[in-house]
Design an enzyme around this catalytic site. Sequence first.
Site, PDB file in Angstrom:
ATOM      1  N   ARG A   1       0.811  -1.233   0.000  1.00 37.37           N
ATOM      2  CA  ARG A   1       0.000   0.000   0.000  1.00 37.37           C
ATOM      3  C   ARG A   1       0.841   1.278   0.000  1.00 37.37           C
ATOM      4  NH1 ARG A   1      -3.087  -3.283   3.560  1.00 37.37           N
ATOM      5  NH2 ARG A   1      -4.790  -4.202   2.376  1.00 37.37           N
TER       6      ARG A   1
ATOM      7  N   LYS B   1       2.631  11.337 -11.503  1.00 34.95           N
ATOM      8  CA  LYS B   1       1.737  10.474 -12.286  1.00 34.95           C
ATOM      9  C   LYS B   1       2.478   9.170 -12.555  1.00 34.95           C
ATOM     10  CE  LYS B   1      -1.378  13.495 -14.819  1.00 34.95           C
ATOM     11  NZ  LYS B   1      -1.777  13.992 -16.151  1.00 34.95           N
TER      12      LYS B   1
ATOM     13  N   GLU C   1      -4.992  16.908 -10.890  1.00 36.87           N
ATOM     14  CA  GLU C   1      -5.627  17.267 -12.156  1.00 36.87           C
ATOM     15  C   GLU C   1      -7.132  17.455 -12.040  1.00 36.87           C
ATOM     16  OE1 GLU C   1      -3.634  15.612 -15.628  1.00 36.87           O
ATOM     17  OE2 GLU C   1      -5.575  15.526 -16.616  1.00 36.87           O
TER      18      GLU C   1
ATOM     19  N   ARG D   1      -3.920  21.397 -14.124  1.00 36.26           N
ATOM     20  CA  ARG D   1      -2.866  20.465 -14.532  1.00 36.26           C
ATOM     21  C   ARG D   1      -3.099  19.884 -15.925  1.00 36.26           C
ATOM     22  NH1 ARG D   1       0.405  15.801 -11.158  1.00 36.26           N
ATOM     23  NH2 ARG D   1       1.552  15.061 -12.966  1.00 36.26           N
TER      24      ARG D   1
ATOM     25  N   ASN E   1      -1.269  18.544 -20.866  1.00 34.92           N
ATOM     26  CA  ASN E   1      -1.574  17.517 -21.865  1.00 34.92           C
ATOM     27  C   ASN E   1      -1.835  18.087 -23.250  1.00 34.92           C
ATOM     28  OD1 ASN E   1      -1.364  15.120 -20.358  1.00 34.92           O
ATOM     29  ND2 ASN E   1      -3.260  15.635 -19.309  1.00 34.92           N
TER      30      ASN E   1
ATOM     31  N   HIS F   1      -1.913  10.331 -27.721  1.00 41.80           N
ATOM     32  CA  HIS F   1      -2.212   9.007 -27.155  1.00 41.80           C
ATOM     33  C   HIS F   1      -2.977   8.152 -28.170  1.00 41.80           C
ATOM     34  CE1 HIS F   1      -1.809  10.430 -22.684  1.00 41.80           C
ATOM     35  NE2 HIS F   1      -0.652  10.280 -23.285  1.00 41.80           N
TER      36      HIS F   1
ATOM     37  N   HIS G   1       6.568   8.544 -27.689  1.00 44.56           N
ATOM     38  CA  HIS G   1       5.564   9.396 -27.052  1.00 44.56           C
ATOM     39  C   HIS G   1       5.745  10.869 -27.491  1.00 44.56           C
ATOM     40  CE1 HIS G   1       2.884  10.944 -23.962  1.00 44.56           C
ATOM     41  NE2 HIS G   1       3.850  11.739 -23.524  1.00 44.56           N
TER      42      HIS G   1
HETATM   43  P1  NAD Z   1      11.601   5.470 -22.522  1.00 47.99           P
HETATM   44  O1  NAD Z   1      11.500   5.358 -21.079  1.00 47.99           O
HETATM   45  O2  NAD Z   1      11.106   4.347 -23.351  1.00 47.99           O
HETATM   46  O3  NAD Z   1      13.117   5.771 -22.901  1.00 47.99           O
HETATM   47  C1  NAD Z   1      13.452   5.936 -24.245  1.00 47.99           C
HETATM   48  C2  NAD Z   1      14.607   5.011 -24.669  1.00 47.99           C
HETATM   49  O4  NAD Z   1      15.841   5.537 -24.205  1.00 47.99           O
HETATM   50  C3  NAD Z   1      14.518   3.601 -24.116  1.00 47.99           C
HETATM   51  O5  NAD Z   1      14.959   2.702 -25.089  1.00 47.99           O
HETATM   52  C4  NAD Z   1      15.490   3.652 -22.945  1.00 47.99           C
HETATM   53  O6  NAD Z   1      15.985   2.385 -22.589  1.00 47.99           O
HETATM   54  C5  NAD Z   1      16.560   4.533 -23.489  1.00 47.99           C
HETATM   55  N1  NAD Z   1      17.378   5.250 -22.524  1.00 47.99           N
HETATM   56  C6  NAD Z   1      16.963   5.834 -21.377  1.00 47.99           C
HETATM   57  N2  NAD Z   1      17.950   6.555 -20.850  1.00 47.99           N
HETATM   58  C7  NAD Z   1      19.013   6.426 -21.656  1.00 47.99           C
HETATM   59  C8  NAD Z   1      20.328   6.958 -21.646  1.00 47.99           C
HETATM   60  N3  NAD Z   1      20.715   7.838 -20.730  1.00 47.99           N
HETATM   61  N4  NAD Z   1      21.178   6.590 -22.624  1.00 47.99           N
HETATM   62  C9  NAD Z   1      20.765   5.740 -23.601  1.00 47.99           C
HETATM   63  N5  NAD Z   1      19.527   5.231 -23.694  1.00 47.99           N
HETATM   64  C10 NAD Z   1      18.660   5.579 -22.721  1.00 47.99           C
HETATM   65  O7  NAD Z   1      10.829   6.780 -23.052  1.00 47.99           O
HETATM   66  P2  NAD Z   1      10.689   8.263 -22.467  1.00 47.99           P
HETATM   67  O8  NAD Z   1      10.527   9.127 -23.649  1.00 47.99           O
HETATM   68  O9  NAD Z   1      11.724   8.576 -21.477  1.00 47.99           O
HETATM   69  O10 NAD Z   1       9.312   8.212 -21.681  1.00 47.99           O
HETATM   70  C11 NAD Z   1       8.090   7.984 -22.350  1.00 47.99           C
HETATM   71  C12 NAD Z   1       7.075   7.501 -21.342  1.00 47.99           C
HETATM   72  O11 NAD Z   1       6.862   8.505 -20.356  1.00 47.99           O
HETATM   73  C13 NAD Z   1       5.735   7.182 -21.948  1.00 47.99           C
HETATM   74  O12 NAD Z   1       5.276   5.949 -21.464  1.00 47.99           O
HETATM   75  C14 NAD Z   1       4.836   8.303 -21.452  1.00 47.99           C
HETATM   76  O13 NAD Z   1       3.506   7.912 -21.319  1.00 47.99           O
HETATM   77  C15 NAD Z   1       5.465   8.620 -20.132  1.00 47.99           C
HETATM   78  N6  NAD Z   1       5.198   9.965 -19.635  1.00 47.99           N
HETATM   79  C16 NAD Z   1       4.756  10.089 -18.369  1.00 47.99           C
HETATM   80  C17 NAD Z   1       4.525  11.347 -17.845  1.00 47.99           C
HETATM   81  C18 NAD Z   1       4.137  11.490 -16.398  1.00 47.99           C
HETATM   82  O14 NAD Z   1       3.777  12.591 -15.997  1.00 47.99           O
HETATM   83  N7  NAD Z   1       4.210  10.453 -15.616  1.00 47.99           N
HETATM   84  C19 NAD Z   1       4.742  12.486 -18.628  1.00 47.99           C
HETATM   85  C20 NAD Z   1       5.210  12.310 -19.939  1.00 47.99           C
HETATM   86  C21 NAD Z   1       5.430  11.045 -20.435  1.00 47.99           C
HETATM   87  N1  GLY Z   2       2.474  14.937 -18.352  1.00 45.81           N
HETATM   88  C1  GLY Z   2       1.256  15.464 -17.861  1.00 45.81           C
HETATM   89  C2  GLY Z   2       1.192  15.594 -16.390  1.00 45.81           C
HETATM   90  O1  GLY Z   2       2.109  15.262 -15.682  1.00 45.81           O
HETATM   91  O2  GLY Z   2       0.198  16.016 -15.890  1.00 45.81           O
END
Ligand code: NAD
Ligand code: GLY
Length: 365
Positions: free
Chosen positions: A123, A145, A239, A243, A247, A254, A267
């Site tokens: 939890r 998030k 949100e 917030r 988006n 998406h 993304h």
């Molecule tokens: P990712 O986590 O897939 O990383 C991209 C690629 O880079 C992967 O292949 C990873 O292994 C590689 N990588 C990571 N760090 C590296 C480094 N330093 N050197 C070499 N390779 C490296 O993608 P991302 O773009 O970081 O994140 C996308 C995700 O984030 C999506 O799932 C999206 O929905 C999510 N997201 C979440 C929020 C939130 O608020 N929580 C906001 C925006 C996006």
């Molecule tokens: N990436 C959108 C949020 O964190 O609200």
Amino acid sequence: MQKLTVELGERSYPIFIGRQLFGSSRCLQSLEGCKQVLIVSNSVVAPLYAGKIKNCLAELASPPEQIEFAVLPDGEKHKNLATLNQIFDQLLENRFDRKAQIIALGGGVIGDMAGFAAACYQRGINFVQVPTTLLSQVDSSVGGKTGVNHKLGKNMIGAFYQPQAVIIDTSTLETLPDREIAAGIAEIIKYGLIYDAEFFQWLENNLTKLIEKDAESLAYAIRRSCEIKARVVAEDEKESGLRAILNLGHTYGHAIENQLGYGEWLHGEAVAAGMVMACDLSVELGWLGKDILERAQTLIAAANLPTRPPTSMTAEQFVTAMSVDKKVSGGKLRLVLLKGCGNAVVTSDFDHALFKSRLAAFTQS
Ligand code: NAD
Ligand code: GLY
């Protein structure tokens, strides 16, 4: 090292930003005294940086007695409940208790999954975000998030759960592929469009330096993005209103990610095309000057990001996928649209026939 704070009362936490932070245990102070630590990473990032984090932990005044690793398969297509279970397996097989902590070491996929695991395990246990992509350093590691994808909708299963700290070592970007840098730039452009016209102009003037990974320019863009995100999250953590402006382009984006299959377009790439579509609709509604749409398009294209959705997608596919969005309320689609550069609104109060005709203009149908 710079320090910002996400102001959330007793759940406030620091964001540390600097180079070569993994060389010292100073930024891992929230783990001081913790006996069990699970480092969650993936098969690409773990070989590059997990050893450094382990060494940092060993340098703490009272280092952990047990450090374990959950090395997950790489990529958005693995951001699901089955992969999440691998984290729980590690925690349970190693008898981790409620005082254990997780370190999320990787991009947004790892951060979202490790954070969700931390939210659920017994939890809720503490966790620290150590983002290693530009996108995760400017966006996903901040704000709490967490979650995973479902085949019917992106990020549809998750929780708001804040970390104890965010540690941004900008030197990790040296190993990041150019396509991933561009994906991160998409979210940085978003902040200019929704919140800060001056920052948008700075991006126009400094884009080449960002693409070339100029350390000073990246540090500024990361800090400004985190400042904006921290401010918005502090005002509306879960949100209920403001917030959602974070988006911009995401409802379109998406839909692209879901329709193509997670991981086909990054993304940030999907968000880039989505932002152009949202700006275009804003112009057609008479809310945004055409000059801003053109500047956004030019900047996005110069960052080597798409300005149109994939040619294979139809308007109908957009409408279906966009109906499964967390901003849908009472069956009504809400979109983030612009009423000027730096001024975003979240609304369902737009001409839906126009929305559909603009979708048709961007697609085959
Ligand atoms: P990712 O986590 O897939 O990383 C991209 C690629 O880079 C992967 O292949 C990873 O292994 C590689 N990588 C990571 N760090 C590296 C480094 N330093 N050197 C070499 N390779 C490296 O993608 P991302 O773009 O970081 O994140 C996308 C995700 O984030 C999506 O799932 C999206 O929905 C999510 N997201 C979440 C929020 C939130 O608020 N929580 C906001 C925006 C996006
Ligand atoms: N990436 C959108 C949020 O964190 O609200």
